[in-house]
Design a protein around this motif. Structure first.
Motif, PDB file in Angstrom:
ATOM      1  N   GLY A   1      38.477  31.778  43.861  1.00 36.88           N
ATOM      2  CA  GLY A   1      38.344  33.898  45.116  1.00 36.88           C
ATOM      3  C   GLY A   1      40.415  33.395  45.201  1.00 36.88           C
ATOM      4  O   GLY A   1      40.657  34.786  45.767  1.00 36.88           O
TER       5      GLY A   1
ATOM      6  N   ARG B   1      42.555  37.010  45.135  1.00 39.39           N
ATOM      7  CA  ARG B   1      43.540  37.360  45.971  1.00 39.39           C
ATOM      8  C   ARG B   1      44.417  37.730  45.963  1.00 39.39           C
ATOM      9  O   ARG B   1      46.006  38.818  46.680  1.00 39.39           O
ATOM     10  CB  ARG B   1      43.365  36.611  47.610  1.00 39.39           C
ATOM     11  CG  ARG B   1      42.184  36.555  48.238  1.00 39.39           C
ATOM     12  CD  ARG B   1      41.973  35.347  48.895  1.00 39.39           C
ATOM     13  NE  ARG B   1      42.316  35.866  49.950  1.00 39.39           N
ATOM     14  CZ  ARG B   1      42.532  36.438  51.362  1.00 39.39           C
ATOM     15  NH1 ARG B   1      41.964  36.854  51.462  1.00 39.39           N
ATOM     16  NH2 ARG B   1      43.666  35.915  52.261  1.00 39.39           N
TER      17      ARG B   1
ATOM     18  N   ARG C   1      36.377  29.066  50.623  1.00 40.65           N
ATOM     19  CA  ARG C   1      37.231  30.348  49.096  1.00 40.65           C
ATOM     20  C   ARG C   1      37.424  29.190  47.961  1.00 40.65           C
ATOM     21  O   ARG C   1      37.874  27.978  48.039  1.00 40.65           O
ATOM     22  CB  ARG C   1      38.791  30.789  49.229  1.00 40.65           C
ATOM     23  CG  ARG C   1      38.910  31.946  48.784  1.00 40.65           C
ATOM     24  CD  ARG C   1      40.210  32.873  49.108  1.00 40.65           C
ATOM     25  NE  ARG C   1      39.981  33.559  50.211  1.00 40.65           N
ATOM     26  CZ  ARG C   1      40.233  33.345  51.153  1.00 40.65           C
ATOM     27  NH1 ARG C   1      40.790  32.892  51.437  1.00 40.65           N
ATOM     28  NH2 ARG C   1      40.028  34.822  51.753  1.00 40.65           N
TER      29      ARG C   1
ATOM     30  N   ASP D   1      37.698  38.619  46.246  1.00 47.45           N
ATOM     31  CA  ASP D   1      37.198  37.275  46.357  1.00 47.45           C
ATOM     32  C   ASP D   1      35.764  36.384  46.187  1.00 47.45           C
ATOM     33  O   ASP D   1      34.922  37.092  45.896  1.00 47.45           O
ATOM     34  CB  ASP D   1      37.543  37.426  47.993  1.00 47.45           C
ATOM     35  CG  ASP D   1      38.225  36.537  49.086  1.00 47.45           C
ATOM     36  OD1 ASP D   1      38.204  35.430  48.870  1.00 47.45           O
ATOM     37  OD2 ASP D   1      37.910  36.255  50.596  1.00 47.45           O
TER      38      ASP D   1
END
Length: 206
Positions: free
Chosen positions: A103, A107, A99, A152
């Motif tokens: 990202g 989130r 990630r 994401d």
């Protein structure tokens, strides 16, 4: 009266050493049910839509800009850190990485807010500064409004890409930015979890 169309799933953005760039939509929800489509920009700048049906192609080409549209059989796979696509002349096999920082930040935003058009209009100038060429809100063809709600983002660490059976070269940044609409994908190859919302006048059928 304006209508609203929702595409929910993932978008992969991939560049290659040859200059071919591809944007792949892996939609679990769309006006046409589960759907995969691919937008390809060749090194020459020629823009091609690869769509699975005339109905989907008509809709997508009414929103985005292409020089050519092809109806092809599309098969995609996204699981266990792998991404695969067979779409007529385009073949992609990619390995997903970790990630990204963006990202991780995405989130933290509650999903209901992160995909809301009002929020996406507000954060679009910030997105443009952080990721050149990327917008979260803008105007599509026909004066329609379009919003990209990213929740994401993962790196694509490696990929093999071929076009008409020829190797397109090693994985590379998506440069120059693709020119299908008002927004590009991030310059670094990545897979985004995204909800795309399109609002505007009903589309007329050909």
């Amino acid at each position: 009266m304006d209508q609203r169309w929702i595409f929910d799933g993932h978008i992969a953005g991939i560049g290659t050493g040859s200059g071919l760039r591809a944007v792949v939509g892996l939609w679990t929800q769309s006006p046409f049910g589960p759907l995969t489509d691919a937008m390809v920009q060749l090194p020459s700048g020629h823009r091609i839509l690869l769509a699975p049906s005339v109905e989907a192609a008509d809709f997508i080409s009414a929103v985005y800009n292409f020089d050519e549209t092809c109806i092809v059989s599309l098969a995609s796979e996204h699981r266990s850190g792998q991404l695969g696509l067979d779409a007529g002349p385009l073949r992609i096999r990619a390995r997903l990485g970790s990630r990204t920082r963006l990202g991780a930040v995405a989130r933290l935003v509650p999903r209901a807010l992160a995909v809301h058009p009002r929020w996406l209009r507000a954060v679009s100038p910030v997105a443009a500064r952080v990721l050149p060429g990327v917008r979260t809100a803008g105007t599509a063809k026909g004066g329609r409004r379009e919003y990209y709600g990213v929740t994401d983002l993962h790196r694509i660490d490696s990929a093999t890409v071929s076009w008409n059976g020829a190797d397109a070269g090693p994985l590379a940044a998506v440069r120059p930015a693709v020119g299908f609409g008002f927004s590009s994908v991030p310059p670094e190859p990545s897979l985004a979890r995204v909800r795309t919302t399109i609002e505007g006048a009903p589309l007329t059928r050909r």
